[in-house]
Design a protein around this motif. Structure first.
Motif, PDB file in Angstrom:
ATOM      1  N   LYS A  59       0.820  -1.206   0.000  1.00 14.09           N
ATOM      2  CA  LYS A  59       0.000   0.000   0.000  1.00 14.09           C
ATOM      3  C   LYS A  59       0.861   1.267   0.000  1.00 14.09           C
ATOM      4  CE  LYS A  59      -3.639  -2.667   0.398  1.00 14.09           C
ATOM      5  NZ  LYS A  59      -4.556  -2.888  -0.748  1.00 14.09           N
ATOM      6  N   ALA A  60       0.201   2.382  -0.204  1.00  5.06           N
ATOM      7  CA  ALA A  60       0.906   3.660  -0.272  1.00  5.06           C
ATOM      8  C   ALA A  60       1.651   3.961   1.026  1.00  5.06           C
ATOM      9  CB  ALA A  60      -0.076   4.786  -0.593  1.00  5.06           C
ATOM     10  N   TYR A  61       1.048   3.618   2.175  1.00  6.62           N
ATOM     11  CA  TYR A  61       1.719   3.928   3.451  1.00  6.62           C
ATOM     12  C   TYR A  61       3.017   3.133   3.589  1.00  6.62           C
ATOM     13  CZ  TYR A  61       0.321  -0.446   5.781  1.00  6.62           C
ATOM     14  OH  TYR A  61       0.180  -1.756   6.144  1.00  6.62           O
ATOM     15  N   GLN A  62       3.052   1.919   3.017  1.00 10.50           N
ATOM     16  CA  GLN A  62       4.275   1.124   3.081  1.00 10.50           C
ATOM     17  C   GLN A  62       5.367   1.720   2.195  1.00 10.50           C
ATOM     18  OE1 GLN A  62       1.943  -2.432   2.065  1.00 10.50           O
ATOM     19  NE2 GLN A  62       2.952  -3.470   3.779  1.00 10.50           N
ATOM     20  N   GLU A  64       5.676   4.831   1.634  1.00 13.87           N
ATOM     21  CA  GLU A  64       6.152   5.986   2.405  1.00 13.87           C
ATOM     22  C   GLU A  64       7.128   5.563   3.495  1.00 13.87           C
ATOM     23  OE1 GLU A  64       5.559   9.102   1.600  1.00 13.87           O
ATOM     24  OE2 GLU A  64       4.254   8.498  -0.046  1.00 13.87           O
ATOM     25  N   GLU A  65       6.892   4.405   4.119  1.00 13.55           N
ATOM     26  CA  GLU A  65       7.797   3.923   5.164  1.00 13.55           C
ATOM     27  C   GLU A  65       9.143   3.499   4.585  1.00 13.55           C
ATOM     28  OE1 GLU A  65       5.648   0.804   7.090  1.00 13.55           O
ATOM     29  OE2 GLU A  65       4.527   2.176   8.399  1.00 13.55           O
ATOM     30  N   LEU A  66       9.111   2.846   3.418  1.00  9.63           N
ATOM     31  CA  LEU A  66      10.361   2.412   2.799  1.00  9.63           C
ATOM     32  C   LEU A  66      11.222   3.600   2.376  1.00  9.63           C
ATOM     33  CD1 LEU A  66       8.984  -0.403   2.783  1.00  9.63           C
ATOM     34  CD2 LEU A  66       9.778  -0.673   0.423  1.00  9.63           C
ATOM     35  N   PHE A  67      10.584   4.647   1.878  1.00 14.74           N
ATOM     36  CA  PHE A  67      11.315   5.806   1.350  1.00 14.74           C
ATOM     37  C   PHE A  67      10.945   7.056   2.140  1.00 14.74           C
ATOM     38  CE2 PHE A  67      10.566   2.775  -2.170  1.00 14.74           C
ATOM     39  CZ  PHE A  67      11.887   2.386  -2.368  1.00 14.74           C
ATOM     40  N   ALA A  68      11.148   6.955   3.440  1.00 11.31           N
ATOM     41  CA  ALA A  68      10.637   7.951   4.384  1.00 11.31           C
ATOM     42  C   ALA A  68      11.192   9.346   4.155  1.00 11.31           C
ATOM     43  CB  ALA A  68      10.948   7.496   5.810  1.00 11.31           C
ATOM     44  N   ASN A  69      12.415   9.470   3.671  1.00 10.12           N
ATOM     45  CA  ASN A  69      13.065  10.777   3.587  1.00 10.12           C
ATOM     46  C   ASN A  69      13.309  11.247   2.156  1.00 10.12           C
ATOM     47  OD1 ASN A  69      13.265  11.021   6.425  1.00 10.12           O
ATOM     48  ND2 ASN A  69      15.032   9.651   6.413  1.00 10.12           N
ATOM     49  N   ARG A  70      12.616  10.623   1.204  1.00 11.78           N
ATOM     50  CA  ARG A  70      12.906  10.957  -0.190  1.00 11.78           C
ATOM     51  C   ARG A  70      12.552  12.402  -0.544  1.00 11.78           C
ATOM     52  NH1 ARG A  70       7.868   8.894  -0.231  1.00 11.78           N
ATOM     53  NH2 ARG A  70       6.370   9.697  -1.774  1.00 11.78           N
ATOM     54  N   ASN A  71      11.659  13.024   0.221  1.00  8.78           N
ATOM     55  CA  ASN A  71      11.254  14.413  -0.052  1.00  8.78           C
ATOM     56  C   ASN A  71      11.817  15.401   0.962  1.00  8.78           C
ATOM     57  OD1 ASN A  71       9.702  13.737  -2.349  1.00  8.78           O
ATOM     58  ND2 ASN A  71       7.973  13.147  -1.054  1.00  8.78           N
ATOM     59  N   ASP A  72      12.788  14.957   1.744  1.00  9.22           N
ATOM     60  CA  ASP A  72      13.386  15.830   2.752  1.00  9.22           C
ATOM     61  C   ASP A  72      14.081  17.006   2.066  1.00  9.22           C
ATOM     62  OD1 ASP A  72      15.711  16.823   4.449  1.00  9.22           O
ATOM     63  OD2 ASP A  72      14.695  15.521   5.888  1.00  9.22           O
ATOM     64  N   PRO A  73      13.680  18.233   2.371  1.00  5.53           N
ATOM     65  CA  PRO A  73      14.235  19.396   1.655  1.00  5.53           C
ATOM     66  C   PRO A  73      15.698  19.667   1.976  1.00  5.53           C
ATOM     67  CG  PRO A  73      12.810  20.130   3.447  1.00  5.53           C
ATOM     68  CD  PRO A  73      12.650  18.634   3.363  1.00  5.53           C
ATOM     69  N   SER A  74      16.193  19.117   3.081  1.00  2.00           N
ATOM     70  CA  SER A  74      17.563  19.430   3.478  1.00  2.00           C
ATOM     71  C   SER A  74      18.609  18.573   2.763  1.00  2.00           C
ATOM     72  CB  SER A  74      17.719  19.245   4.992  1.00  2.00           C
ATOM     73  OG  SER A  74      17.548  17.876   5.357  1.00  2.00           O
ATOM     74  N   LEU A  75      18.202  17.401   2.258  1.00  2.00           N
ATOM     75  CA  LEU A  75      19.201  16.501   1.701  1.00  2.00           C
ATOM     76  C   LEU A  75      18.772  15.857   0.381  1.00  2.00           C
ATOM     77  CD1 LEU A  75      22.009  15.364   2.304  1.00  2.00           C
ATOM     78  CD2 LEU A  75      20.921  13.484   3.556  1.00  2.00           C
ATOM     79  N   VAL A 112       8.898  -7.685  -4.516  1.00  2.00           N
ATOM     80  CA  VAL A 112       8.803  -6.225  -4.472  1.00  2.00           C
ATOM     81  C   VAL A 112       9.887  -5.649  -3.559  1.00  2.00           C
ATOM     82  CG1 VAL A 112       7.361  -4.281  -3.708  1.00  2.00           C
ATOM     83  CG2 VAL A 112       6.362  -6.112  -5.084  1.00  2.00           C
ATOM     84  N   ALA A 113      10.101  -6.276  -2.401  1.00  2.00           N
ATOM     85  CA  ALA A 113      11.147  -5.817  -1.486  1.00  2.00           C
ATOM     86  C   ALA A 113      12.525  -5.950  -2.124  1.00  2.00           C
ATOM     87  CB  ALA A 113      11.090  -6.609  -0.187  1.00  2.00           C
ATOM     88  N   ALA A 114      12.735  -7.031  -2.878  1.00  2.00           N
ATOM     89  CA  ALA A 114      14.028  -7.241  -3.531  1.00  2.00           C
ATOM     90  C   ALA A 114      14.277  -6.190  -4.605  1.00  2.00           C
ATOM     91  CB  ALA A 114      14.073  -8.647  -4.142  1.00  2.00           C
ATOM     92  N   LEU A 280      12.124  -5.831   3.828  1.00  2.00           N
ATOM     93  CA  LEU A 280      11.336  -6.995   4.251  1.00  2.00           C
ATOM     94  C   LEU A 280      10.777  -6.782   5.652  1.00  2.00           C
ATOM     95  CD1 LEU A 280      13.467 -10.049   3.055  1.00  2.00           C
ATOM     96  CD2 LEU A 280      11.238  -9.344   2.170  1.00  2.00           C
ATOM     97  N   ASP A 281      11.574  -6.220   6.537  1.00  2.00           N
ATOM     98  CA  ASP A 281      11.087  -5.938   7.897  1.00  2.00           C
ATOM     99  C   ASP A 281       9.963  -4.907   7.860  1.00  2.00           C
ATOM    100  OD1 ASP A 281      12.732  -7.710   9.287  1.00  2.00           O
ATOM    101  OD2 ASP A 281      14.363  -6.257   9.476  1.00  2.00           O
ATOM    102  N   LEU A 282      10.155  -3.841   7.104  1.00  2.69           N
ATOM    103  CA  LEU A 282       9.135  -2.791   7.044  1.00  2.69           C
ATOM    104  C   LEU A 282       7.839  -3.286   6.422  1.00  2.69           C
ATOM    105  CD1 LEU A 282      11.234   0.342   5.970  1.00  2.69           C
ATOM    106  CD2 LEU A 282      10.377  -0.216   8.248  1.00  2.69           C
ATOM    107  N   MET A 283       7.920  -4.232   5.517  1.00  6.96           N
ATOM    108  CA  MET A 283       6.729  -4.758   4.850  1.00  6.96           C
ATOM    109  C   MET A 283       6.050  -5.875   5.632  1.00  6.96           C
ATOM    110  SD  MET A 283       8.091  -4.708   0.875  1.00  6.96           S
ATOM    111  CE  MET A 283       6.654  -5.536   0.217  1.00  6.96           C
ATOM    112  N   GLY A 284       6.650  -6.264   6.758  1.00  6.35           N
ATOM    113  CA  GLY A 284       6.033  -7.268   7.604  1.00  6.35           C
ATOM    114  C   GLY A 284       6.372  -8.701   7.252  1.00  6.35           C
ATOM    115  N   VAL A 285       7.240  -8.897   6.268  1.00  7.23           N
ATOM    116  CA  VAL A 285       7.669 -10.257   5.905  1.00  7.23           C
ATOM    117  C   VAL A 285       8.746 -10.743   6.861  1.00  7.23           C
ATOM    118  CG1 VAL A 285       8.672 -11.699   4.088  1.00  7.23           C
ATOM    119  CG2 VAL A 285       7.106  -9.849   3.488  1.00  7.23           C
TER     120      VAL A 285
END
Length: 311
Positions: A59-62, A64-75, A112-114, A280-285
Motif C-alpha cells: 500500500k501507499a503507506y508502506q 512511504e515507510e520504505l522511502f521515508a526521507n525521499r522528499n526531505d528538503p535538506s538533503l 517487491v522488497a528485492a 522486508l522488515d518494514l513490509m512485515g515479511v
C-alpha cells in the motif's frame, strides 16, 4: 391431484438453462480465452491474471515507510519526483509477466522488497548518522549529479551516440552508456537514445525502465533477475561451479556483474543486501525470511565486463 404438463416441464427447463450457463462459463475459461477475475485486471492469456496484484499487499503507506526521507528538503535531490502511484502504474505493465504476482502473496512481497531494495540502494543519499539511519534515504536521486564522463561508446553501431546528448546515470536503477539507453528504450518503446532525460523527468518511465531490466535477461539463454529470485531458474553445472545459485545474490550478479560480485564481502554489495532485508522488515515479511544465497561475494559474473548497465 394431477400436475399440469407445463408445470411438469419446468424442472427439465431449469436443467437445460443450468447446462447452457455451465457450457458458456467453460468456454470463457478455455485455454487462450480471457479468464474471469474479480480484481479489475484485464487478462490476456496470462496465467498470473487471477493472482494477487501488488496493490493487494503493498500500500501507499508502506511505500512511504520504505522511502521515508525521499522528499526531505535538506538533503534529498529529487524531492517531489518519486511517488507510490508512479511505481504502481509501471508495475502493472509487468504483473501479467509475473512481476509481484508469482508464487503467491509472500513471494510477491519478497520480490517487491528485492526490486525496491536495489532501487533504494542505488538512489540513496543516506549515511551512518543521517536521520532515520542510512537505509531510510532511498529515492534521494533521479540522476547522477556530477558525471565523470559522457558515457558515449562510439564503437557501438547499433545504438550510436547522438550529438550533444550525454548518457550519464538516470532513473530508478540508474542507466549508463548509449547502448544501454538504446536497448532499454527499445524494450519500453521510448526513444531513450535521443532523449535519455525522460528518465529524470517522468517517474513512471523511470520505474518502468527499472522493472524492464529486472524482468529481462541480459542475453539469450540466461535468466532475468526476476527468474533467479522467484525460482524460475535452475542452475546448470557450469553455474554451480561458478557458485551461482537462485536467490537475491544472483539478482546482483545479473544487474551489476563483476562490478559488485566475485569481490568478496564488499560494502557496495552489503549495502544492497541491507536495503532488501530492511524493506522486508518494514513490509512485515521479516528479514529472517530473506531466503538463501543472499550475496554474490564468491559468484563468477554471468557476463564479465568492464561496462554494463550499472557501470
Amino acid at each position: 391431484m394431477r400436475m399440469s404438463r407445463a408445470a411438469a416441464s419446468l424442472p427439465l427447463l431449469l436443467l437445460v438453462v443450468v447446462a447452457l450457463l455451465a457450457a458458456a462459463e467453460a468456454r470463457r475459461h478455455k485455454d487462450g480465452d480471457e479468464k474471469a477475475c474479480d480484481k479489475g485486471w484485464e487478462c490476456s492469456g496470462s496465467r498470473f491474471c487471477c493472482n494477487d496484484t501488488i496493490t493487494d499487499y503493498f500500500k501507499a503507506y508502506q511505500f512511504e515507510e520504505l522511502f521515508a526521507n525521499r522528499n526531505d528538503p535538506s538533503l534529498a535531490h529529487a524531492a517531489g519526483f518519486w511517488d507510490y502511484q508512479a511505481f504502481i502504474t509501471a508495475a502493472a505493465l509487468f504483473e501479467p509477466r509475473g512481476f509481484g504476482t508469482t508464487g503467491g502473496k509472500e513471494v510477491g512481497m519478497k520480490e517487491v522488497a528485492a526490486f525496491l531494495g536495489h532501487v533504494g540502494a542505488k538512489t540513496s543519499c543516506g549515511y551512518s548518522v543521517a536521520t532515520g539511519g542510512p537505509l531510510a534515504w532511498g529515492l534521494c536521486y533521479n540522476h547522477e549529479l556530477s558525471p565523470s564522463q559522457s558515457y558515449c561508446d562510439n564503437s557501438n553501431e547499433l545504438y550510436p551516440c547522438v550529438e550533444g546528448v550525454e548518457y550519464y546515470g538516470r532513473g530508478a536503477l540508474p542507466v549508463y552508456w548509449n547502448y544501454n539507453y538504446g536497448v532499454i528504450g527499445q524494450g519500453i518503446k521510448q526513444d531513450l537514445l535521443n532523449h535519455p532525460e525522460l528518465l529524470e523527468q517522468n517517474a513512471t518511465l523511470a520505474f518502468e525502465a527499472a522493472i524492464w531490466r529486472w524482468m529481462t535477461p541480459m542475453k539469450r539463454k540466461q535468466p532475468s533477475a526476476h527468474d533467479v529470485f522467484v525460482g524460475n531458474w535452475k542452475p546448470t553445472k557450469n553455474d554451480t561451479l561458478s557458485k551461482r545459485y537462485p536467490g537475491f545474490g544472483a539478482t546482483m550478479n545479473i544487474l551489476y556483474g563483476d562490478l559488485i560480485c566475485g569481490q568478496g564481502s564488499i560494502d557496495k554489495m552489503n549495502v544492497i543486501v541491507s536495503h532488501y532485508r530492511h524493506y522486508l522488515d518494514l513490509m512485515g515479511v521479516g528479514s529472517d525470511n530473506a531466503g538463501d544465497n543472499l550475496d554474490c561475494a564468491d559468484q563468477v559474473a554471468f557476463n564479465p565486463s568492464s561496462k554494463n548497465l550499472d557501470s
